[in-house]
Design a protein around this motif. Structure first.
Motif, mmCIF file in Angstrom:
data_model
loop_
_atom_site.group_PDB
_atom_site.id
_atom_site.type_symbol
_atom_site.label_atom_id
_atom_site.label_comp_id
_atom_site.label_asym_id
_atom_site.label_seq_id
_atom_site.Cartn_x
_atom_site.Cartn_y
_atom_site.Cartn_z
ATOM 1 N N HIS A 112 0.741 -1.143 -0.073
ATOM 2 C CA HIS A 112 -0.217 0.103 0.019
ATOM 3 C C HIS A 112 0.860 1.241 0.003
ATOM 4 O O HIS A 112 0.326 2.281 -0.063
ATOM 5 C CB HIS A 112 -0.890 0.204 1.308
ATOM 6 N N ARG A 164 0.337 -2.248 -9.940
ATOM 7 C CA ARG A 164 -1.038 -2.044 -9.429
ATOM 8 C C ARG A 164 -2.012 -2.659 -10.613
ATOM 9 O O ARG A 164 -3.034 -3.311 -10.244
ATOM 10 C CB ARG A 164 -1.535 -0.688 -9.232
ATOM 11 N N ARG A 202 -4.992 -5.411 -10.522
ATOM 12 C CA ARG A 202 -6.377 -5.014 -10.939
ATOM 13 C C ARG A 202 -6.931 -6.317 -11.789
ATOM 14 O O ARG A 202 -7.860 -6.706 -11.947
ATOM 15 C CB ARG A 202 -6.318 -3.777 -11.549
ATOM 16 N N ASP A 246 -10.613 -2.707 -3.539
ATOM 17 C CA ASP A 246 -10.845 -1.096 -3.547
ATOM 18 C C ASP A 246 -9.373 -0.411 -3.689
ATOM 19 O O ASP A 246 -8.545 -0.332 -2.797
ATOM 20 C CB ASP A 246 -11.553 -0.874 -2.226
ATOM 21 N N TYR A 247 -8.995 -0.189 -4.918
ATOM 22 C CA TYR A 247 -7.626 0.381 -5.472
ATOM 23 C C TYR A 247 -7.627 1.696 -4.719
ATOM 24 O O TYR A 247 -6.330 2.281 -4.725
ATOM 25 C CB TYR A 247 -7.256 0.082 -6.763
ATOM 26 N N GLU A 248 -8.734 2.343 -4.577
ATOM 27 C CA GLU A 248 -8.424 3.798 -4.302
ATOM 28 C C GLU A 248 -8.900 4.326 -2.792
ATOM 29 O O GLU A 248 -9.141 5.191 -2.340
ATOM 30 C CB GLU A 248 -9.479 4.581 -5.076
ATOM 31 N N ASN A 249 -8.771 2.993 -1.718
ATOM 32 C CA ASN A 249 -8.951 3.151 -0.439
ATOM 33 C C ASN A 249 -8.058 4.453 -0.029
ATOM 34 O O ASN A 249 -6.920 4.617 -0.135
ATOM 35 C CB ASN A 249 -8.463 1.661 0.260
ATOM 36 N N PRO A 295 -4.581 2.554 -0.062
ATOM 37 C CA PRO A 295 -4.599 2.323 -1.565
ATOM 38 C C PRO A 295 -3.559 1.207 -1.961
ATOM 39 O O PRO A 295 -2.533 1.220 -1.577
ATOM 40 C CB PRO A 295 -4.271 3.580 -2.307
ATOM 41 N N LYS A 330 -1.209 -0.749 -4.124
ATOM 42 C CA LYS A 330 0.062 -0.218 -5.084
ATOM 43 C C LYS A 330 0.565 -1.240 -5.732
ATOM 44 O O LYS A 330 1.289 -0.905 -6.731
ATOM 45 C CB LYS A 330 1.231 0.686 -4.275
#
Lengths: 416, 94
Positions: A122, A149, A153, A160-163, A167, A169
């Motif tokens: 992260h 990332r 993905r 949730d990649y934009e947590n 986030p 990484k």
């Protein structure tokens, strides 16, 4: 009898009514050469390899409950060898190699599934640490891939990649890692050991260990006194209690670790994913249930059940990583008792008492180590000296300062 | 588990951070001859199955260090005193 397609067909003609029991249920003899205390994964594996690799006879495994009633039945079934330190990595990689041939070796379907273990990172610093770990693994011949990332993905688009707090990484992937049907490991080793003449004695609790002139001579049990020349303790979770029978104090605390399984879902998560920063990891069983867990509750316990705050914490972390988990219902939760050693690494060693051997301190990581633990413990007992793979897992390393501090956090019993 | 904090009253377990067994006594010297005592203090534990006195920090409350009496097998909590009172009682006994 060997299990194969012919025995399956033959037995199907008789309605599967003539299968032999997978192991005997013998009464203990008065005397054995070697007794293993603890009929869980590690104890049964030890007996199996003592008989198979070292050709030894006259071995008994004493189990106070039923076969496999400890942590071999209470874990989350993950296997991996993504360690970093020299004392650890060759051992766990040997375990992985044994897993890869285990089913052929003991002729039992343990459902070894190398579906990949992915650790998420992260921050840039955590990615650097993963790169270092991955390189250390590859130096030891272990497979490791550092993913960015987008690669993560592609594997798991629904994280949730934009947590805001964590986030995603990237990640460190070990493709050879995966899961195994945990009970089948105990059953396979039990059957293999039994076929080689090992007596597996269930409901036989060791009450005391008799030592004369610095040498083990036998154990007191609820089925009477049994003589032995060598005694191996494989009672992780309860090691301090067992060792206290000979007046030993161990660098171990017992803690409770909880795990959970959800209702069955359609195929959803095909590998094992760990979200270390949030104390959460998950995989999906072949029945469809999500199997997940987190961290220890954080207080000394022998209770085999945890408290609700940790349930909440784990599920919060899970939903933070995979928001769609919010609608999944949890079916069951349970707890297992961990031997938390003071450096997060196990002990497989001789003791100061002749003929007494110790296998303990597995922290969270006992399941994946089962084959190598049994293999190395068998070697240590048979040869009366450690194999080079478990040479670092010495009992006296805490006294001499040779700890295997995989996390670099010093002496606390709260490590992995 | 509910912990009866002497300052805050009965509070839920998630407010507390546990340090572990309060039985080991910190050596009072760093003299090299005390290495064995330090080894025992830092690493070795009785790890009892049953009643234990353990240090707990009320990190989500009054932030006082406490000693909680608890059963590790049943999770029954018998009581809690401040670490200061616990040490005083221990010294008085010794």
């Amino acid at each position: 009898m060997r299990y194969n397609v012919f025995s399956l067909i033959r037995n199907s003609f008789s309605g599967h009514k003539n299968w032999e029991p997978a192991w005997r249920d013998p009464e203990p003899r008065k005397e054995y050469d070697i007794i293993i205390v603890g009929g869980g994964g590690h104890g049964l594996a030890t007996a199996y390899y003592l008989a198979k690799e070292h050709g030894l006879k006259n071995i008994a495994v004493l189990e106070k409950g039923w076969l496999g009633s400890g942590n071999i039945g209470r874990n989350t079934t993950i296997i991996r060898s993504n360690y970093m330190l020299p004392g650890n990595n060759p051992f766990y990689e040997w375990s992985m190699k044994l897993w890869e041939n285990l089913e052929q070796d003991f002729n039992f379907n343990a459902m070894v599934s190398q579906r990949g273990v992915l650790n998420l990172c992260h921050t840039d610093a955590q990615r650097d640490a993963f790169a270092r770990r991955g390189n250390a693994m590859r130096i030891d011949g272990v497979d490791a891939e550092l993913l960015d990332r987008e690669a993560v993905r592609e594997m798991y688009p629904f994280f949730d990649y934009e947590n805001a707090r964590f986030p995603i990484k990237g990640g460190l992937l070990q493709k050879r890692g995966g899961t195994v049907r945990h009970d089948a490991v105990a059953w396979g080793y039990a059957r293999g050991a039994d076929q080689r003449g090992v007596d597996i004695i269930q409901h036989c609790e060791v009450k005391g260990i008799k030592v004369e002139n610095g040498k083990v001579v036998g154990v007191d049990t609820n089925k009477g006194f049994i003589t032995c020349r060598k005694l191996g303790l494989a009672t992780a979770g309860n090691s301090s209690e067992t060792a206290s029978m000979v007046g030993m104090r161990l660098p171990i605390e017992s803690h409770v670790l909880q795990a959970f399984v959800s209702e069955g879902l359609k195929p959803y998560i095909d590998g094992v994913v760990t979200f270390g920063a949030g104390h959460f990891y998950v995989s999906q069983s072949d029945k469809g249930g999500l199997v997940f867990g987190g961290d220890i509750d954080g207080y000394n316990s022998y209770a085999r059940r945890g408290n609700l705050p940790m349930v909440e914490h784990v599920i919060e972390a899970g939903v933070a990583m995979i928001p769609s988990l919010a609608r999944v219902r949890v079916l069951r939760s349970w707890g297992g008792i961990m031997d938390m050693s003071m450096d997060g690494s196990p002990i497989i060693d001789k003791t100061h008492i002749q003929g007494l051997y110790l296998n303990a301190g597995w922290c969270y990581g006992g399941f994946k180590a089962t084959p190598a633990s049994g293999w190395c413990f068998a070697y240590t007992i048979a040869r009366d000296e450690p194999h080079k793979l478990n040479a670092a897992y010495r009992l006296d390393r805490f006294r001499t300062g040779h700890m295997i501090d995989e996390k670099g956090q010093g002496a606390t019993p709260n490590l992995h | 588990m509910l912990i009866p904090c002497p300052h805050c009253g009965t509070r839920p377990v998630e407010e507390f951070t546990f340090l572990g067994d309060a039985a080991p006594t910190r050596p009072t010297t760093s003299d090299p001859s005390s290495m064995e005592a330090w080894y025992e203090y830092v690493y070795l534990r009785n790890n009892p199955r049953g009643p234990i006195d353990e240090y707990a920090h009320h990190s989500g409350g009054c932030r006082a260090w406490l000693v909680v009496q608890r059963n590790t097998e049943t999770h029954e909590v018998f009581g809690a005193v401040t670490a200061r009172d616990f040490s005083k009682a221990k010294d008085a006994k010794a």
